[in-house]
Design a protein around this motif. Structure first.
Motif, PDB file in Angstrom:
ATOM      1  N   THR A   1       4.434  -1.373   8.809  1.00  0.00           N
ATOM      2  CA  THR A   1       3.704  -0.183   9.263  1.00  0.00           C
ATOM      3  C   THR A   1       4.406   1.125   8.908  1.00  0.00           C
ATOM      4  O   THR A   1       3.878   2.195   9.192  1.00  0.00           O
ATOM      5  N   THR A   2       5.617   1.044   8.314  1.00  0.00           N
ATOM      6  CA  THR A   2       6.334   2.264   7.949  1.00  0.00           C
ATOM      7  C   THR A   2       6.819   2.176   6.509  1.00  0.00           C
ATOM      8  O   THR A   2       7.081   1.089   5.993  1.00  0.00           O
ATOM      9  N   SER A   3       6.989   3.343   5.872  1.00  0.00           N
ATOM     10  CA  SER A   3       7.417   3.371   4.472  1.00  0.00           C
ATOM     11  C   SER A   3       8.929   3.377   4.336  1.00  0.00           C
ATOM     12  O   SER A   3       9.466   2.986   3.298  1.00  0.00           O
TER      13      SER A   3
ATOM     14  N   GLU B   1      18.193   6.314   9.501  1.00  0.00           N
ATOM     15  CA  GLU B   1      16.840   6.109   8.996  1.00  0.00           C
ATOM     16  C   GLU B   1      16.786   6.533   7.536  1.00  0.00           C
ATOM     17  O   GLU B   1      17.279   7.604   7.177  1.00  0.00           O
TER      18      GLU B   1
END
Length: 319
Positions: free
Chosen positions: A241-243, A318
């Protein structure tokens, strides 16, 4: 009541861990009596969860004298289990842990003996039965996650891991798969909720040179999350769901026995998913801390009480 962590270990082993000052190839060495323990990655996952008070049931095969040794150890440890009897003797693994110099650990894994078609069917039937619930003193306990960990015996069905993912999802339960080679690709295609390779397994399975791209291959095939162990660099976490991705590591590497570190990470992820935690950051934090805490222990399947302290020391970035 905490939901049950259901683990499946089709290729268990009796782990034999020797501690030695150092190894000189071609020479004799005097060593203390080894640590014998029921092992195999799924059993290690259950053992860590049990140590920390989480309900678990371990499904595995067992055969021959080593299979009886494995059964006795699980009973002595108080780990709930369902052992499917098989004709072939349960294999052994040997770990040689050096306490001097580079703190190296050398591991010798016997190849798991092939199971018959009937034995594979009995193993699958045990999974189906326990996915429906496990009888306990408090009534029927429902599984909150299904974990399949470790290598497969020789001549295993190619669809073993996809079938487990399908069974778990049909029961409304998330599935964690920790394996290597073609099995991890098949589990990704089946939509596994979390895959946990190490860096070498991930690159070998996908044929990629970049860990980030390799993890993206698994997500592209259908996996929902991927945790990747990268040794002293900690752990990477990816989500469909995240890049971007997350990395967690300690300020300084720990010395010890890394044999069960990956299994402790899987146990942490299993406890999180069984408890309804789906956030990638919290899963990564727990998995990295438990993995590091396992390095501080002499044998696989246990973690140091320092895991909460280690979780607070983690550097999480991150990307």
């Amino acid at each position: 009541m905490n939901k049950l962590i259901l683990t499946v270990t089709p290729n268990p082993a009796v782990d034999v861990t020797y501690t030695v000052g150092g190894i000189e190839l071609g020479s004799s060495h005097r060593v203390p009596a080894p640590l014998h323990r029921a092992g195999g990655k799924g059993l290690n996952v259950s053992r860590v969860a049990h140590q920390l008070g989480h309900a678990t049931l371990a499904i595995a095969t067992a055969g021959g004298p080593t299979g009886e040794q494995l059964r006795r150890d699980l009973e002595a440890a108080g780990i709930a289990h369902h052992l499917v009897p098989v004709a072939a003797a349960t294999r052994r693994t040997v770990a040689l842990v050096e306490t001097a110099g580079n703190n190296r650990t050398s591991i010798f894994n016997e190849i798991g003996p092939a199971l018959s078609a009937a034995e594979w069917q009995q193993l699958a039937a045990a999974v189906v039965t326990h996915l429906a619930g496990v009888q306990s003193s408090d009534g029927v306990q429902r599984p909150g996650v299904l974990v399949a960990s470790g290598s497969l015996p020789d001549q295993a069905p190619a669809d073993f891991h996809p079938a487990l993912v399908a069974l778990a999802h049909a029961a409304g339960v998330p599935a964690i798969i920790d394996t290597s080679g073609a099995g991890i690709l098949a589990a990704a295609r089946a939509g596994a909720d979390l895959l946990k390779p190490n860096n070498h397994e991930l690159l070998e399975a996908t044929g990629e040179r970049s860990l980030v791209q390799a993890a993206r291959v698994l997500l592209g095939l259908g996996a929902k999350r991927v945790l990747v162990s990268v040794g002293e660099e900690g752990m990477l976490a990816f989500s469909a769901t995240t890049s971007g991705y997350l990395q967690a590591k300690l300020p300084r590497p720990l010395s010890g026995n890394p044999t069960g570190a990956g299994d402790a990470a899987v146990s942490a992820a299993a406890v999180a998913l069984a408890g309804g935690e789906t956030g990638l950051l919290e899963i990564l934090r727990a998995a990295t801390a438990w993995s590091a805490a396992a390095v501080l222990m002499p044998g696989a399947g246990e973690i140091s009480p320092r895991y909460t302290e280690l979780a607070q020391q983690l550097i999480i970035t991150e990307h």
